[in-house]
Design a protein around this motif. Structure first.
Motif, PDB file in Angstrom:
ATOM      1  N   ALA A 161      35.593   8.448 -62.671  1.00 29.25           N
ATOM      2  CA  ALA A 161      35.932   8.164 -61.280  1.00 29.25           C
ATOM      3  C   ALA A 161      35.341   9.223 -60.348  1.00 29.25           C
ATOM      4  O   ALA A 161      34.828   8.896 -59.267  1.00 29.25           O
ATOM      5  N   GLY A 162      35.402  10.477 -60.751  1.00 27.70           N
ATOM      6  CA  GLY A 162      34.813  11.547 -59.938  1.00 27.70           C
ATOM      7  C   GLY A 162      33.311  11.413 -59.824  1.00 27.70           C
ATOM      8  O   GLY A 162      32.733  11.622 -58.756  1.00 27.70           O
ATOM      9  N   GLY A 163      32.667  11.060 -60.916  1.00 23.72           N
ATOM     10  CA  GLY A 163      31.217  10.858 -60.887  1.00 23.72           C
ATOM     11  C   GLY A 163      30.819   9.704 -59.993  1.00 23.72           C
ATOM     12  O   GLY A 163      29.824   9.778 -59.260  1.00 23.72           O
ATOM     13  N   LYS A 164      31.596   8.635 -60.044  1.00 22.50           N
ATOM     14  CA  LYS A 164      31.314   7.490 -59.180  1.00 22.50           C
ATOM     15  C   LYS A 164      31.529   7.847 -57.706  1.00 22.50           C
ATOM     16  O   LYS A 164      30.777   7.408 -56.843  1.00 22.50           O
ATOM     17  N   ALA A 165      32.552   8.641 -57.429  1.00 23.77           N
ATOM     18  CA  ALA A 165      32.817   9.036 -56.045  1.00 23.77           C
ATOM     19  C   ALA A 165      31.711   9.934 -55.514  1.00 23.77           C
ATOM     20  O   ALA A 165      31.260   9.770 -54.374  1.00 23.77           O
ATOM     21  N   VAL A 166      31.258  10.881 -56.322  1.00 23.89           N
ATOM     22  CA  VAL A 166      30.197  11.793 -55.880  1.00 23.89           C
ATOM     23  C   VAL A 166      28.882  11.038 -55.707  1.00 23.89           C
ATOM     24  O   VAL A 166      28.134  11.281 -54.759  1.00 23.89           O
ATOM     25  N   GLY A 167      28.620  10.089 -56.592  1.00 25.93           N
ATOM     26  CA  GLY A 167      27.383   9.318 -56.513  1.00 25.93           C
ATOM     27  C   GLY A 167      27.383   8.255 -55.431  1.00 25.93           C
ATOM     28  O   GLY A 167      26.338   7.710 -55.096  1.00 25.93           O
ATOM     29  N   SER A 168      28.535   7.962 -54.887  1.00 30.05           N
ATOM     30  CA  SER A 168      28.628   6.929 -53.861  1.00 30.05           C
ATOM     31  C   SER A 168      28.166   7.470 -52.515  1.00 30.05           C
ATOM     32  O   SER A 168      28.540   8.570 -52.107  1.00 30.05           O
ATOM     33  N   ALA A 169      27.384   6.666 -51.817  1.00 30.15           N
ATOM     34  CA  ALA A 169      26.920   7.086 -50.499  1.00 30.15           C
ATOM     35  C   ALA A 169      28.061   7.074 -49.484  1.00 30.15           C
ATOM     36  O   ALA A 169      28.075   7.854 -48.541  1.00 30.15           O
ATOM     37  N   ALA A 170      29.042   6.216 -49.699  1.00 32.03           N
ATOM     38  CA  ALA A 170      30.145   6.102 -48.746  1.00 32.03           C
ATOM     39  C   ALA A 170      31.176   7.221 -48.910  1.00 32.03           C
ATOM     40  O   ALA A 170      31.760   7.676 -47.935  1.00 32.03           O
ATOM     41  N   LEU A 171      31.408   7.666 -50.136  1.00 34.16           N
ATOM     42  CA  LEU A 171      32.463   8.653 -50.378  1.00 34.16           C
ATOM     43  C   LEU A 171      31.920  10.076 -50.439  1.00 34.16           C
ATOM     44  O   LEU A 171      32.313  10.936 -49.677  1.00 34.16           O
ATOM     45  N   GLY A 172      31.064  10.336 -51.384  1.00 32.12           N
ATOM     46  CA  GLY A 172      30.459  11.656 -51.513  1.00 32.12           C
ATOM     47  C   GLY A 172      31.404  12.703 -52.093  1.00 32.12           C
ATOM     48  O   GLY A 172      32.526  12.420 -52.502  1.00 32.12           O
ATOM     49  N   LEU A 173      30.950  13.939 -52.110  1.00 32.62           N
ATOM     50  CA  LEU A 173      31.682  15.056 -52.698  1.00 32.62           C
ATOM     51  C   LEU A 173      33.030  15.334 -52.031  1.00 32.62           C
ATOM     52  O   LEU A 173      34.000  15.656 -52.724  1.00 32.62           O
ATOM     53  N   PRO A 174      33.173  15.206 -50.715  1.00 30.48           N
ATOM     54  CA  PRO A 174      34.484  15.489 -50.104  1.00 30.48           C
ATOM     55  C   PRO A 174      35.604  14.542 -50.548  1.00 30.48           C
ATOM     56  O   PRO A 174      36.777  14.838 -50.337  1.00 30.48           O
ATOM     57  N   ALA A 175      35.281  13.431 -51.165  1.00 28.01           N
ATOM     58  CA  ALA A 175      36.304  12.478 -51.589  1.00 28.01           C
ATOM     59  C   ALA A 175      36.943  12.854 -52.918  1.00 28.01           C
ATOM     60  O   ALA A 175      37.991  12.299 -53.269  1.00 28.01           O
ATOM     61  N   THR A 176      36.367  13.792 -53.660  1.00 35.85           N
ATOM     62  CA  THR A 176      36.899  14.095 -54.990  1.00 35.85           C
ATOM     63  C   THR A 176      38.313  14.668 -54.973  1.00 35.85           C
ATOM     64  O   THR A 176      39.111  14.301 -55.832  1.00 35.85           O
ATOM     65  N   PRO A 177      38.707  15.544 -54.030  1.00 34.77           N
ATOM     66  CA  PRO A 177      40.115  15.978 -54.032  1.00 34.77           C
ATOM     67  C   PRO A 177      41.082  14.831 -53.753  1.00 34.77           C
ATOM     68  O   PRO A 177      42.170  14.769 -54.327  1.00 34.77           O
ATOM     69  N   TRP A 178      40.696  13.916 -52.875  1.00 33.98           N
ATOM     70  CA  TRP A 178      41.562  12.769 -52.584  1.00 33.98           C
ATOM     71  C   TRP A 178      41.673  11.850 -53.785  1.00 33.98           C
ATOM     72  O   TRP A 178      42.750  11.307 -54.065  1.00 33.98           O
ATOM     73  N   LEU A 179      40.571  11.677 -54.481  1.00 33.50           N
ATOM     74  CA  LEU A 179      40.597  10.855 -55.689  1.00 33.50           C
ATOM     75  C   LEU A 179      41.451  11.522 -56.766  1.00 33.50           C
ATOM     76  O   LEU A 179      42.227  10.852 -57.449  1.00 33.50           O
ATOM     77  N   GLY A 180      41.338  12.828 -56.900  1.00 32.32           N
ATOM     78  CA  GLY A 180      42.184  13.554 -57.848  1.00 32.32           C
ATOM     79  C   GLY A 180      43.653  13.436 -57.512  1.00 32.32           C
ATOM     80  O   GLY A 180      44.502  13.251 -58.386  1.00 32.32           O
ATOM     81  N   ALA A 181      43.980  13.525 -56.218  1.00 32.76           N
ATOM     82  CA  ALA A 181      45.369  13.373 -55.789  1.00 32.76           C
ATOM     83  C   ALA A 181      45.882  11.972 -56.082  1.00 32.76           C
ATOM     84  O   ALA A 181      47.037  11.794 -56.483  1.00 32.76           O
ATOM     85  N   LEU A 182      45.040  10.976 -55.910  1.00 34.51           N
ATOM     86  CA  LEU A 182      45.420   9.592 -56.211  1.00 34.51           C
ATOM     87  C   LEU A 182      45.703   9.413 -57.700  1.00 34.51           C
ATOM     88  O   LEU A 182      46.683   8.758 -58.077  1.00 34.51           O
TER      89      LEU A 182
END
Length: 68
Positions: free
Chosen positions: A28-49
């Motif tokens: 999930a983290g790899g997909k978030a970082v690789g996504s153009a819409a989410l990017g690296l700043p989304a990883t803490p939110w994804l982790g919290a989820l």
């Protein structure tokens, strides 16, 4: 006969569940970082989820086993 092996089975299932959680989180983290819409700043939110989902499953499991 099977009950004498139950601690070993429980231990292996616990380790397997932990490894599955690590794999799902990494994916999930790899997909978030690789996504153009989410990017690296989304990883803490994804982790919290994912932590929130784990908490919900823990409460559900506790309530399901409370009467036993």
């Amino acid at each position: 006969m099977l009950s004498c092996f139950s601690p070993d089975i429980a231990s292996s299932l616990n380790i397997s569940a932990f490894n599955l959680g690590v794999a799902i989180g990494s994916y999930a983290g790899g997909k978030a970082v690789g996504s153009a819409a989410l990017g690296l700043p989304a990883t803490p939110w994804l982790g919290a989820l994912i932590v929130l989902l784990g908490g919900v499953l823990t409460v559900y499991s506790y309530r399901a086993n409370k009467g036993k």
